[in-house]
Design a protein around this motif. Structure first.
Motif, PDB file in Angstrom:
ATOM      1  N   THR A  34      43.333  34.355  31.547  1.00 33.38           N
ATOM      2  CA  THR A  34      44.168  35.508  31.226  1.00 33.38           C
ATOM      3  C   THR A  34      44.856  36.016  32.487  1.00 33.38           C
ATOM      4  OG1 THR A  34      42.741  36.097  29.378  1.00 33.38           O
ATOM      5  CG2 THR A  34      44.149  37.840  30.239  1.00 33.38           C
ATOM      6  N   TYR A  35      44.111  36.059  33.600  1.00 33.49           N
ATOM      7  CA  TYR A  35      44.705  36.447  34.884  1.00 33.49           C
ATOM      8  C   TYR A  35      45.747  35.420  35.327  1.00 33.49           C
ATOM      9  CZ  TYR A  35      45.297  36.303  39.884  1.00 33.49           C
ATOM     10  OH  TYR A  35      45.855  36.197  41.120  1.00 33.49           O
ATOM     11  N   LEU A  36      45.406  34.147  35.276  1.00 32.95           N
ATOM     12  CA  LEU A  36      46.316  33.102  35.749  1.00 32.95           C
ATOM     13  C   LEU A  36      47.592  33.013  34.904  1.00 32.95           C
ATOM     14  CD1 LEU A  36      43.815  30.246  36.695  1.00 32.95           C
ATOM     15  CD2 LEU A  36      45.133  31.696  38.253  1.00 32.95           C
ATOM     16  N   THR A  40      46.634  39.972  33.300  1.00 33.22           N
ATOM     17  CA  THR A  40      45.817  40.989  33.968  1.00 33.22           C
ATOM     18  C   THR A  40      46.123  40.953  35.453  1.00 33.22           C
ATOM     19  OG1 THR A  40      43.938  39.474  34.280  1.00 33.22           O
ATOM     20  CG2 THR A  40      43.902  40.862  32.304  1.00 33.22           C
ATOM     21  N   ARG A  41      45.702  41.998  36.154  1.00 28.25           N
ATOM     22  CA  ARG A  41      46.039  42.127  37.576  1.00 28.25           C
ATOM     23  C   ARG A  41      45.103  41.367  38.510  1.00 28.25           C
ATOM     24  NH1 ARG A  41      49.805  46.011  38.702  1.00 28.25           N
ATOM     25  NH2 ARG A  41      50.279  47.483  37.064  1.00 28.25           N
ATOM     26  N   GLY A  42      43.953  40.943  38.041  1.00 30.93           N
ATOM     27  CA  GLY A  42      43.004  40.240  38.899  1.00 30.93           C
ATOM     28  C   GLY A  42      41.778  39.831  38.099  1.00 30.93           C
ATOM     29  N   VAL A 134      49.028  48.579  43.328  1.00 28.28           N
ATOM     30  CA  VAL A 134      48.461  48.934  42.028  1.00 28.28           C
ATOM     31  C   VAL A 134      47.854  50.334  41.991  1.00 28.28           C
ATOM     32  CG1 VAL A 134      48.032  46.596  41.228  1.00 28.28           C
ATOM     33  CG2 VAL A 134      46.303  47.745  42.581  1.00 28.28           C
ATOM     34  N   ASP A 135      47.566  50.921  43.153  1.00 32.77           N
ATOM     35  CA  ASP A 135      46.980  52.260  43.152  1.00 32.77           C
ATOM     36  C   ASP A 135      47.236  52.934  44.490  1.00 32.77           C
ATOM     37  OD1 ASP A 135      45.514  54.426  42.097  1.00 32.77           O
ATOM     38  OD2 ASP A 135      43.670  53.725  43.042  1.00 32.77           O
ATOM     39  N   GLU A 165      47.167  40.864  46.401  1.00 29.97           N
ATOM     40  CA  GLU A 165      47.836  39.822  47.189  1.00 29.97           C
ATOM     41  C   GLU A 165      48.315  38.722  46.235  1.00 29.97           C
ATOM     42  OE1 GLU A 165      48.215  40.395  50.327  1.00 29.97           O
ATOM     43  OE2 GLU A 165      46.749  41.980  50.630  1.00 29.97           O
ATOM     44  N   PRO A 166      49.259  37.884  46.669  1.00 32.63           N
ATOM     45  CA  PRO A 166      49.705  36.774  45.812  1.00 32.63           C
ATOM     46  C   PRO A 166      48.557  35.848  45.387  1.00 32.63           C
ATOM     47  CG  PRO A 166      51.246  37.076  47.607  1.00 32.63           C
ATOM     48  CD  PRO A 166      50.077  37.995  47.877  1.00 32.63           C
ATOM     49  N   SER A 167      47.475  35.802  46.187  1.00 31.27           N
ATOM     50  CA  SER A 167      46.321  34.964  45.851  1.00 31.27           C
ATOM     51  C   SER A 167      45.533  35.514  44.676  1.00 31.27           C
ATOM     52  CB  SER A 167      45.397  34.848  47.067  1.00 31.27           C
ATOM     53  OG  SER A 167      44.806  36.113  47.334  1.00 31.27           O
ATOM     54  N   GLY A 168      45.754  36.805  44.345  1.00 33.73           N
ATOM     55  CA  GLY A 168      45.011  37.431  43.263  1.00 33.73           C
ATOM     56  C   GLY A 168      43.913  38.356  43.738  1.00 33.73           C
ATOM     57  N   GLN A 169      43.606  38.296  45.027  1.00 30.11           N
ATOM     58  CA  GLN A 169      42.580  39.176  45.571  1.00 30.11           C
ATOM     59  C   GLN A 169      43.127  40.576  45.770  1.00 30.11           C
ATOM     60  OE1 GLN A 169      40.839  37.026  48.983  1.00 30.11           O
ATOM     61  NE2 GLN A 169      38.916  37.680  48.061  1.00 30.11           N
TER      62      GLN A 169
END
Length: 199
Positions: A34-36, A40-42, A134-135, A165-169
Protein backbone atom coordinates in the motif's frame (compact mmCIF):
# COMPACT_ATOMS: atom_id res chain seq x y z
CA UNK A 1 17.10 -10.98 -3.03
CA UNK A 2 18.44 -7.67 -1.59
CA UNK A 3 22.12 -7.46 -2.47
CA UNK A 4 23.04 -5.67 0.76
CA UNK A 5 21.91 -8.59 2.93
CA UNK A 6 24.37 -11.43 3.57
CA UNK A 7 23.15 -15.03 3.20
CA UNK A 8 23.05 -15.60 7.00
CA UNK A 9 20.97 -12.43 7.40
CA UNK A 10 18.60 -13.53 4.64
CA UNK A 11 18.27 -17.00 6.21
CA UNK A 12 17.43 -15.45 9.59
CA UNK A 13 14.79 -13.15 8.05
CA UNK A 14 13.30 -16.05 6.04
CA UNK A 15 13.16 -18.14 9.26
CA UNK A 16 11.30 -15.28 10.98
CA UNK A 17 8.94 -14.80 7.99
CA UNK A 18 8.14 -18.54 8.11
CA UNK A 19 6.86 -18.03 11.69
CA UNK A 20 4.11 -15.75 10.33
CA UNK A 21 0.85 -17.35 9.29
CA UNK A 22 -0.06 -16.85 5.61
CA UNK A 23 -2.78 -14.37 6.67
CA UNK A 24 -0.38 -12.37 8.88
CA UNK A 25 2.27 -12.37 6.14
CA UNK A 26 -0.33 -11.21 3.62
CA UNK A 27 -1.46 -8.40 5.96
CA UNK A 28 2.18 -7.30 6.48
CA UNK A 29 2.88 -7.39 2.73
CA UNK A 30 -0.30 -5.43 1.96
CA UNK A 31 0.79 -2.77 4.47
CA UNK A 32 4.10 -2.44 2.58
CA UNK A 33 2.57 -2.66 -0.90
CA UNK A 34 0.00 0.00 0.00
CA UNK A 35 2.90 2.34 0.80
CA UNK A 36 4.85 1.37 -2.33
CA UNK A 37 1.75 2.07 -4.44
CA UNK A 38 1.64 5.60 -3.00
CA UNK A 39 -1.50 5.20 -0.85
CA UNK A 40 0.15 5.81 2.55
CA UNK A 41 2.96 8.07 3.71
CA UNK A 42 5.24 5.37 5.14
CA UNK A 43 5.51 1.92 6.70
CA UNK A 44 5.05 1.96 10.45
CA UNK A 45 7.09 -1.03 11.67
CA UNK A 46 5.84 -0.44 15.24
CA UNK A 47 2.26 -0.99 14.01
CA UNK A 48 3.33 -4.15 12.17
CA UNK A 49 5.16 -5.33 15.29
CA UNK A 50 2.02 -4.80 17.41
CA UNK A 51 -0.03 -6.90 14.97
CA UNK A 52 2.59 -9.67 15.08
CA UNK A 53 2.58 -9.63 18.90
CA UNK A 54 -1.25 -9.65 19.05
CA UNK A 55 -1.23 -12.69 16.73
CA UNK A 56 0.87 -14.50 19.35
CA UNK A 57 4.09 -14.68 17.30
CA UNK A 58 7.13 -14.25 19.52
CA UNK A 59 9.34 -11.89 17.50
CA UNK A 60 11.02 -8.82 18.99
CA UNK A 61 10.64 -5.40 17.40
CA UNK A 62 14.07 -5.58 15.71
CA UNK A 63 13.19 -8.90 14.04
CA UNK A 64 9.93 -7.42 12.74
CA UNK A 65 11.82 -4.33 11.48
CA UNK A 66 14.18 -6.64 9.61
CA UNK A 67 11.21 -8.45 8.02
CA UNK A 68 9.68 -5.11 6.96
CA UNK A 69 13.03 -3.86 5.63
CA UNK A 70 13.60 -7.11 3.70
CA UNK A 71 10.12 -7.07 2.15
CA UNK A 72 10.44 -3.36 1.27
CA UNK A 73 13.77 -3.99 -0.46
CA UNK A 74 12.42 -7.11 -2.17
CA UNK A 75 9.30 -5.40 -3.52
CA UNK A 76 11.23 -2.26 -4.52
CA UNK A 77 13.81 -4.32 -6.38
CA UNK A 78 11.09 -6.39 -8.07
CA UNK A 79 9.31 -3.17 -9.08
CA UNK A 80 12.46 -1.63 -10.55
CA UNK A 81 13.15 -4.82 -12.51
CA UNK A 82 9.47 -5.17 -13.48
CA UNK A 83 9.46 -8.80 -12.32
CA UNK A 84 6.47 -11.11 -12.69
CA UNK A 85 5.19 -13.13 -9.74
CA UNK A 86 7.04 -16.20 -11.04
CA UNK A 87 10.29 -14.24 -11.44
CA UNK A 88 9.98 -12.86 -7.89
CA UNK A 89 9.54 -16.35 -6.42
CA UNK A 90 12.54 -17.63 -8.44
CA UNK A 91 14.75 -14.80 -7.14
CA UNK A 92 13.64 -15.46 -3.56
CA UNK A 93 14.39 -19.18 -3.91
CA UNK A 94 17.85 -18.33 -5.30
CA UNK A 95 18.51 -16.24 -2.18
CA UNK A 96 17.43 -18.94 0.28
CA UNK A 97 16.23 -22.54 0.07
CA UNK A 98 14.43 -22.17 3.43
CA UNK A 99 11.28 -20.49 2.06
CA UNK A 100 8.05 -22.24 3.07
CA UNK A 101 5.78 -22.95 0.11
CA UNK A 102 2.84 -21.13 1.77
CA UNK A 103 4.90 -17.93 2.19
CA UNK A 104 6.03 -18.00 -1.45
CA UNK A 105 2.41 -18.50 -2.58
CA UNK A 106 1.35 -15.40 -0.60
CA UNK A 107 4.19 -13.31 -2.07
CA UNK A 108 3.47 -14.58 -5.61
CA UNK A 109 -0.26 -13.82 -5.34
CA UNK A 110 0.19 -10.32 -3.87
CA UNK A 111 2.97 -9.37 -6.28
CA UNK A 112 0.93 -10.60 -9.26
CA UNK A 113 -1.96 -8.39 -8.09
CA UNK A 114 0.01 -5.26 -7.11
CA UNK A 115 3.41 -5.42 -8.83
CA UNK A 116 2.42 -3.39 -11.89
CA UNK A 117 1.08 -0.51 -9.79
CA UNK A 118 4.23 -0.56 -7.61
CA UNK A 119 6.34 -0.32 -10.78
CA UNK A 120 4.21 2.59 -12.08
CA UNK A 121 4.47 4.42 -8.73
CA UNK A 122 8.26 3.97 -8.72
CA UNK A 123 8.49 5.60 -12.14
CA UNK A 124 6.47 8.58 -10.90
CA UNK A 125 8.59 8.85 -7.73
CA UNK A 126 11.79 8.73 -9.77
CA UNK A 127 10.63 11.86 -11.59
CA UNK A 128 9.53 13.56 -8.36
CA UNK A 129 12.12 12.35 -5.85
CA UNK A 130 11.83 15.09 -3.26
CA UNK A 131 11.07 14.98 0.45
CA UNK A 132 7.57 15.74 1.72
CA UNK A 133 6.71 17.78 4.79
CA UNK A 134 4.06 15.91 6.77
CA UNK A 135 3.92 17.68 10.14
CA UNK A 136 5.00 20.96 11.74
CA UNK A 137 5.04 21.49 15.50
CA UNK A 138 6.22 24.56 17.36
CA UNK A 139 6.71 25.73 20.91
CA UNK A 140 7.57 29.03 22.52
CA UNK A 141 10.45 29.23 25.00
CA UNK A 142 12.70 31.68 26.81
CA UNK A 143 16.41 31.91 26.00
CA UNK A 144 18.78 31.26 28.86
CA UNK A 145 21.82 31.57 26.61
CA UNK A 146 22.05 32.11 22.88
CA UNK A 147 24.32 33.23 20.05
CA UNK A 148 21.57 35.18 18.29
CA UNK A 149 19.60 36.77 21.15
CA UNK A 150 21.12 39.95 22.59
CA UNK A 151 19.86 39.42 26.10
CA UNK A 152 18.81 36.52 28.25
CA UNK A 153 15.15 35.77 28.84
CA UNK A 154 14.38 36.59 25.20
CA UNK A 155 11.54 34.56 23.72
CA UNK A 156 12.27 32.12 20.89
CA UNK A 157 10.32 29.56 18.84
CA UNK A 158 11.41 25.96 18.30
CA UNK A 159 10.09 24.30 15.13
CA UNK A 160 9.97 20.52 14.72
CA UNK A 161 9.42 19.32 11.14
CA UNK A 162 8.53 15.73 10.22
CA UNK A 163 9.72 14.90 6.71
CA UNK A 164 9.28 11.78 4.60
CA UNK A 165 12.45 11.18 2.61
CA UNK A 166 12.21 9.75 -0.93
CA UNK A 167 13.32 6.40 0.59
CA UNK A 168 10.12 6.32 2.64
CA UNK A 169 11.79 6.85 5.99
CA UNK A 170 10.35 9.53 8.24
CA UNK A 171 12.93 11.91 9.73
CA UNK A 172 12.66 14.90 12.02
CA UNK A 173 14.40 18.26 11.81
CA UNK A 174 14.28 20.96 14.46
CA UNK A 175 15.58 24.51 14.66
CA UNK A 176 15.13 27.63 16.73
CA UNK A 177 14.20 31.14 15.61
CA UNK A 178 13.87 34.49 17.28
CA UNK A 179 10.36 35.98 17.33
CA UNK A 180 11.11 38.34 14.37
CA UNK A 181 12.53 35.40 12.38
CA UNK A 182 9.43 33.32 13.17
CA UNK A 183 7.12 36.19 12.18
CA UNK A 184 8.95 36.48 8.84
CA UNK A 185 8.74 32.67 8.38
CA UNK A 186 4.99 32.80 9.12
CA UNK A 187 4.49 35.65 6.63
CA UNK A 188 6.31 33.71 3.90
CA UNK A 189 4.20 30.61 4.60
CA UNK A 190 1.01 32.66 4.28
CA UNK A 191 2.23 34.09 0.98
CA UNK A 192 3.01 30.58 -0.32
CA UNK A 193 -0.46 29.37 0.75
CA UNK A 194 -2.09 32.32 -1.06
CA UNK A 195 -0.15 31.57 -4.25
CA UNK A 196 -1.00 27.85 -4.07
CA UNK A 197 -4.71 28.63 -3.76
CA UNK A 198 -4.59 30.46 -7.11
CA UNK A 199 -3.00 27.48 -8.92
Amino acid sequence: MPAAADSHGVTKVVDNISRLSPDLLAETCLHILTYLRGHTRGVDSAEVSDKVQRAGVRLDHEAVQNIVRFLLLTFRSAGKSSLSGDDLVSKLEEGSNKWPKASLQVLHRLWSEHGASVHAQQEVQAMLSISQLVDVQWKLGMAVSSDTCRSLNSPYVTLLLKIIEPSGQISQRSFEMTIPQFQNFHKQFKEMAAVMETV
